[in-house]
Design a protein around this motif. Structure first.
Motif, mmCIF file in Angstrom:
data_model
loop_
_atom_site.group_PDB
_atom_site.id
_atom_site.type_symbol
_atom_site.label_atom_id
_atom_site.label_comp_id
_atom_site.label_asym_id
_atom_site.label_seq_id
_atom_site.Cartn_x
_atom_site.Cartn_y
_atom_site.Cartn_z
ATOM 1 N N GLY A 128 0.901 -1.258 -0.037
ATOM 2 C CA GLY A 128 0.029 -0.130 0.047
ATOM 3 C C GLY A 128 1.014 1.367 0.129
ATOM 4 O O GLY A 128 0.805 2.006 -0.913
ATOM 5 N N THR A 129 1.603 1.394 1.137
ATOM 6 C CA THR A 129 2.356 2.762 1.183
ATOM 7 C C THR A 129 3.740 2.747 0.192
ATOM 8 O O THR A 129 3.910 3.727 -0.535
ATOM 9 C CB THR A 129 3.051 2.953 2.496
ATOM 10 O OG1 THR A 129 3.644 1.847 3.143
ATOM 11 C CG2 THR A 129 1.833 3.087 3.596
ATOM 12 N N ARG A 138 9.955 -9.669 -2.581
ATOM 13 C CA ARG A 138 10.153 -10.910 -2.460
ATOM 14 C C ARG A 138 9.792 -11.598 -3.985
ATOM 15 O O ARG A 138 9.133 -10.913 -4.722
ATOM 16 C CB ARG A 138 9.311 -11.715 -1.291
ATOM 17 C CG ARG A 138 9.793 -11.084 -0.285
ATOM 18 C CD ARG A 138 9.292 -11.724 1.061
ATOM 19 N NE ARG A 138 7.941 -11.073 1.262
ATOM 20 C CZ ARG A 138 7.604 -11.005 2.742
ATOM 21 N NH1 ARG A 138 8.529 -11.495 3.607
ATOM 22 N NH2 ARG A 138 6.580 -10.528 3.281
ATOM 23 N N SER A 166 12.884 -9.546 9.019
ATOM 24 C CA SER A 166 13.050 -10.164 7.649
ATOM 25 C C SER A 166 13.312 -9.133 6.719
ATOM 26 O O SER A 166 14.266 -9.011 5.803
ATOM 27 C CB SER A 166 12.037 -11.071 7.042
ATOM 28 O OG SER A 166 10.910 -10.286 6.199
ATOM 29 N N ASN A 184 3.834 2.902 11.179
ATOM 30 C CA ASN A 184 3.156 3.401 12.322
ATOM 31 C C ASN A 184 3.947 2.872 13.553
ATOM 32 O O ASN A 184 4.555 1.851 13.538
ATOM 33 C CB ASN A 184 1.712 3.296 12.433
ATOM 34 C CG ASN A 184 1.186 3.918 11.450
ATOM 35 O OD1 ASN A 184 1.093 5.102 11.164
ATOM 36 N ND2 ASN A 184 -0.090 3.226 10.382
ATOM 37 N N ALA A 221 -4.372 3.551 1.663
ATOM 38 C CA ALA A 221 -3.801 2.765 0.430
ATOM 39 C C ALA A 221 -3.474 1.422 0.623
ATOM 40 O O ALA A 221 -3.091 0.790 1.770
ATOM 41 C CB ALA A 221 -2.566 3.247 -0.388
ATOM 42 N N GLU A 249 -0.851 -5.516 13.247
ATOM 43 C CA GLU A 249 0.100 -5.203 13.877
ATOM 44 C C GLU A 249 -0.065 -4.758 15.254
ATOM 45 O O GLU A 249 0.300 -3.752 15.821
ATOM 46 C CB GLU A 249 0.556 -3.713 12.959
ATOM 47 C CG GLU A 249 1.327 -4.063 11.770
ATOM 48 C CD GLU A 249 1.726 -2.686 11.110
ATOM 49 O OE1 GLU A 249 0.717 -1.764 10.908
ATOM 50 O OE2 GLU A 249 2.829 -2.240 10.692
HETATM 51 N N1 LIG Z 1 -1.541 1.440 3.884
HETATM 52 C C1 LIG Z 1 -1.769 2.464 4.587
HETATM 53 O O1 LIG Z 1 -2.762 3.133 4.182
HETATM 54 C C2 LIG Z 1 -0.810 3.055 5.571
HETATM 55 C C3 LIG Z 1 -0.008 2.149 6.198
HETATM 56 N N2 LIG Z 1 0.822 2.748 7.298
HETATM 57 C C4 LIG Z 1 1.773 1.810 7.943
HETATM 58 O O2 LIG Z 1 2.829 1.424 6.852
HETATM 59 C C5 LIG Z 1 3.371 0.362 7.040
HETATM 60 C C6 LIG Z 1 3.379 -0.589 5.976
HETATM 61 O O3 LIG Z 1 2.076 -0.962 5.566
HETATM 62 P P1 LIG Z 1 1.423 -1.263 4.090
HETATM 63 O O4 LIG Z 1 2.087 -0.623 3.137
HETATM 64 O O5 LIG Z 1 -0.105 -0.965 4.265
HETATM 65 O O6 LIG Z 1 1.738 -2.519 4.072
HETATM 66 P P2 LIG Z 1 1.634 -3.578 3.117
HETATM 67 O O7 LIG Z 1 1.068 -5.249 3.679
HETATM 68 O O8 LIG Z 1 0.500 -3.207 1.984
HETATM 69 O O9 LIG Z 1 2.868 -3.550 2.256
HETATM 70 C C7 LIG Z 1 4.044 -4.272 2.879
HETATM 71 C C8 LIG Z 1 4.847 -4.794 1.842
HETATM 72 O O10 LIG Z 1 6.291 -5.059 2.553
HETATM 73 C C9 LIG Z 1 6.684 -6.244 1.787
HETATM 74 N N3 LIG Z 1 7.724 -6.837 2.516
HETATM 75 C C10 LIG Z 1 7.703 -7.420 3.889
HETATM 76 N N4 LIG Z 1 8.691 -8.015 4.256
HETATM 77 C C11 LIG Z 1 9.626 -8.196 3.129
HETATM 78 C C12 LIG Z 1 10.909 -8.629 2.803
HETATM 79 N N5 LIG Z 1 11.544 -9.208 3.623
HETATM 80 N N6 LIG Z 1 11.259 -8.299 1.594
HETATM 81 C C13 LIG Z 1 10.471 -7.703 0.767
HETATM 82 N N7 LIG Z 1 9.466 -7.164 0.965
HETATM 83 C C14 LIG Z 1 8.806 -7.227 2.036
HETATM 84 C C15 LIG Z 1 5.375 -7.209 1.570
HETATM 85 O O11 LIG Z 1 5.836 -8.104 0.326
HETATM 86 P P3 LIG Z 1 5.076 -9.212 0.074
HETATM 87 O O12 LIG Z 1 3.967 -8.713 -0.818
HETATM 88 O O13 LIG Z 1 6.147 -10.277 -0.551
HETATM 89 O O14 LIG Z 1 4.159 -9.840 1.518
HETATM 90 C C16 LIG Z 1 4.327 -6.065 1.147
HETATM 91 O O15 LIG Z 1 4.202 -5.797 0.037
HETATM 92 C C17 LIG Z 1 2.623 -0.326 8.300
HETATM 93 O O16 LIG Z 1 3.349 -0.056 9.424
HETATM 94 C C18 LIG Z 1 1.438 0.492 8.482
HETATM 95 O O17 LIG Z 1 0.867 0.526 9.721
HETATM 96 C C19 LIG Z 1 0.879 3.751 7.605
HETATM 97 C C20 LIG Z 1 -0.037 4.892 7.184
HETATM 98 C C21 LIG Z 1 -1.079 4.415 6.044
#
Ligand SMILES: NC(=O)C1=CN([C@@H]2O[C@H](COP(=O)(O)OP(=O)(O)OC[C@H]3O[C@@H](n4cnc5c(N)ncnc54)[C@H](OP(=O)(O)O)[C@@H]3O)[C@@H](O)[C@H]2O)C=CC1
Ligand SMILES: CC(C)(CO)C(=O)C(=O)O
Length: 309
Positions: free
Chosen positions: A10-11, A31, A83, A103, A129, A268
């Motif tokens: 998302g972000t 990944r 990871s 967050n 997002a 989380e």
């Molecule tokens: N979404 C939002 O609107 C908001 C989110 N946040 C915060 O932002 C943070 C991220 O949230 P969000 O973007 O929604 O999360 P998502 O789950 O949408 O995205 C996280 C991404 O990180 C990837 N990831 C995790 N571990 C690894 C790794 N070891 N190597 C490569 N890629 C990796 C995941 O990949 P894979 O697809 O392979 O699992 C996934 O695509 C959180 O802390 C959330 O609370 C803050 C404000 C708004």
């Protein structure tokens, strides 16, 4: 400036796509499954402020990372932090800055312990997002702001260079003079909203309709008390904003943590609710404790069911 975006969810997917479309040097560290999907379908953003379609976004997987990047945008969920750190470690050189968008606060200590205090910036994003079932980034409302700043005021700074590369890239960006305070204020807002909507399994308006609006306000008092005890009392503006959000009788707002619970996903909860409760020490925070335990029980059940027990 070479930018590595860890995660294309998302972000990371949103801000990384905007940066890429604005001509910045961006690579997504993903990944293998996501790398294959991005290669096959490209990266697509659906947004009220303009869609993006990037047919071949540059990606790299952890095993192929062999040189430092200048800026790492960290956008994993808190439960993937270990990871993620292992994955991007080869991209951290002596001058690399790491800008986390998670967050909460705990990740800052973990990152600083592993990569050094100078490497880590404070950061937050104001956006809603998520990835949809087709792997597209859905941006739900026009807000898309990234705020960052030095965690230690005396730090020698590469902020101007970071600001320059993030600025004018199709989203709002701001350099904060007090990023810790801003991160705390965002944390207690999320903890309040996630805590009460998960505890009640309902939106803000439904919670008030059920007569539990006082519990939402009690949770706010507890979250604010922990922040104050830790040296980051929420300011008047932040307090009024949260109180407005959690007392809006017409609101269908629910935290993304409740959406995670409803879809059977991991949450989380420990990072957002558990860590706040821990920082409250011996204090008496019954609603925060109930909210945290509620999400913990959900996680325990989820884990047991996942293991087929
Ligand atoms: N979404 C939002 O609107 C908001 C989110 N946040 C915060 O932002 C943070 C991220 O949230 P969000 O973007 O929604 O999360 P998502 O789950 O949408 O995205 C996280 C991404 O990180 C990837 N990831 C995790 N571990 C690894 C790794 N070891 N190597 C490569 N890629 C990796 C995941 O990949 P894979 O697809 O392979 O699992 C996934 O695509 C959180 O802390 C959330 O609370 C803050 C404000 C708004
Ligand atoms: C504050 C809010 C609801 C905005 O989408 C959010 O970020 C979350 O619930 O995680």
């Amino acid at each position: 400036m070479r930018i590595l975006v860890l995660g294309a969810g998302g972000t990371g997917g949103y801000f990384g796509s905007r940066l890429l479309a604005a001509g910045r040097d961006v690579t997504f560290l993903v990944r293998p499954r996501r790398a294959a999907l991005l290669a096959e379908r490209g990266l697509h953003v659906r947004s009220p402020v303009g869609h993006l379609d990037l047919p071949a976004p540059p990606t790299v997987t952890a095993d192929a990372l062999d040189a430092p990047f200048d800026l790492i945008l960290l956008s994993c969920k808190a439960y993937d932090l270990d990871s993620a750190m292992d994955a991007f470690a080869p991209a951290v050189g002596p001058h690399t800055r790491i800008l986390p968008l998670l967050n909460g606060m705990r990740h800052l200590e973990v990152l600083r312990e592993r990569f050094g205090h100078e490497a880590v910036l404070g950061g937050l994003c104001l956006i809603s997002a998520a990835l949809d079932a087709e792997g597209r980034i859905q941006h739900f409302a026009p807000a898309h702001k990234l705020v960052f700043g030095e965690l230690d005021p005396q730090a020698t700074s590469s902020e101007p260079a970071v600001l320059k590369v993030l600025d004018d890239a199709g989203f709002d960006v701001r350099l904060s003079e007090n990023i810790r305070q801003e991160m705390w204020e965002k944390w207690v807002l999320i903890a309040n909203l996630a805590g009460i909507t998960c505890l009640m399994r309902a939106s803000v308006g439904d919670i008030i309709a059920a007569g539990a609006g006082d519990l939402a306000l009690k949770l706010w008092d507890e979250c604010a008390a922990v922040a104050t005890q830790c040296g980051y009392p929420p300011g008047e503006e932040a307090t009024q904003r949260v109180r407005r959000i959690i007392t809006d009788v017409d609101s269908v707002l629910m935290a993304s943590m409740l959406r995670d619970v409803e879809s059977g996903s991991r949450t989380e909860g420990d990072h957002i609710l558990g860590d706040l409760l821990r920082r409250g020490g011996e204090g008496n925070y019954p609603v925060l404790r109930a909210a945290h335990l509620h999400v913990r029980a959900y996680e325990a059940r989820r884990e047991r069911v996942t293991q087929g027990k």
